[in-house]
Design an enzyme around this catalytic site. Structure first.
Site, short mmCIF file in Angstrom:
data_model
loop_
_atom_site.label_atom_id
_atom_site.label_comp_id
_atom_site.label_asym_id
_atom_site.label_seq_id
_atom_site.Cartn_x
_atom_site.Cartn_y
_atom_site.Cartn_z
N ASP A 9 0.87 -1.16 0.00
CA ASP A 9 0.00 0.00 0.00
C ASP A 9 0.92 1.23 0.00
O ASP A 9 2.11 1.12 0.34
CB ASP A 9 -0.86 -0.05 1.28
CG ASP A 9 -1.70 1.18 1.46
OD1 ASP A 9 -2.47 1.51 0.56
OD2 ASP A 9 -1.58 1.82 2.52
N ASP A 11 -0.14 5.10 0.80
CA ASP A 11 -0.40 6.10 1.84
C ASP A 11 -0.40 5.44 3.22
O ASP A 11 -1.22 4.57 3.50
CB ASP A 11 -1.78 6.74 1.62
CG ASP A 11 -1.82 7.55 0.32
OD1 ASP A 11 -0.76 8.01 -0.10
OD2 ASP A 11 -2.92 7.71 -0.23
#
Ligand code: B16
Ligand code: MG
Length: 216
Positions: A9, A11
């Site tokens: 991922d 953020d």
């Protein structure tokens, strides 16, 4: 099955753009006179732009064209913030782990709900460390549906059972579990406690530790 790839991922895992998303939503909420706290923002982690807006609006309804304008306005604020991003903004341990994974001959993909993911990777100077990019444009059903991570695994040509997803959001952990991946959760138990392995950050984390603890 032995681990052959990682899906990160963006953020909140590789860089702290979660803070910039918060500031952009907060600015929009202030303009609309809607109370919006840092705690409320936690529920928006890993959630796509449109769903995030609806959560921030807390049931207030607007015509479709206004919703589009509000999303564009928030994204404009967010783009202003990320213009400042540089390689210094990689979270501690991220660069070292990415390099270690590549050196070990394993594959790496991005699995981010963000439509700005490619721009952020460019600004961080790490685009070339990724074999594949799955972002906010890649699939229709977003996290917590497993589609984005399944798409990333397909791009890597690996089955989910051979991939580790690294996530900071509840929705992302659920998406990875639903897809049959190994899951590393970054952050507090209350948020990512359902992951197979929970760590506070990537700082000091070695590839061997992750593989040993997940494959046992
Ligand atoms: P954008 P991730 C997610 O990225 C963020 O966590 C979430 O807060 C944001 O709303 C979403 O991307 C969409 O971002 O507005 O840039 O398309 O955590 O999945 O990397
Ligand atoms: Mg995230």
């Amino acid at each position: 099955m032995p681990i052959q790839g990682f899906i990160f991922d963006l953020d909140g895992v590789i860089t702290d753009t979660a803070e910039y998303h918060y500031r952009a939503w907060k600015r929009l909420a202030d303009e609309l006179g809607i109370p919006f706290t840092r705690e409320e923002n936690e529920a928006l982690r890993g959630i796509p732009r449109r769903e995030s807006l609806l959560l921030m609006l807390k049931g207030r309804s607007y015509p479709e064209d206004v919703l589009t304008e509000l999303m564009e306005r928030k994204n404009g604020y967010y783009l202003e913030f990320i213009r400042e991003i540089s390689p210094c903004d990689l979270l501690p341990g991220a660069r070292e782990l990415l390099h270690e994974i590549r050196a070990a001959g394993l594959k790496i993909a991005l699995g981010s709900a963000s439509k700005n993911a490619r721009e952020v990777l460019e600004r961080l100077g790490i685009t070339d460390l990724f074999d594949a990019i799955a972002d906010g444009y890649s699939v229709t059903r977003q996290k917590p549906a497993p589609d984005l991570f399944l798409h990333a695994a397909r791009l890597l040509d690996l089955p989910p059972t051979a991939c580790v997803v690294v996530e900071d959001a509840t929705a992302g952990v659920e998406a990875a579990l639903a897809g049959g991946f190994y899951v590393v959760g970054i952050g507090p138990q209350e948020r990512v406690g359902r992951a197979h392995l929970v760590i506070p950050s990537l700082s000091g984390i070695r590839l061997q530790d992750i593989c040993r603890r997940l494959e046992q």
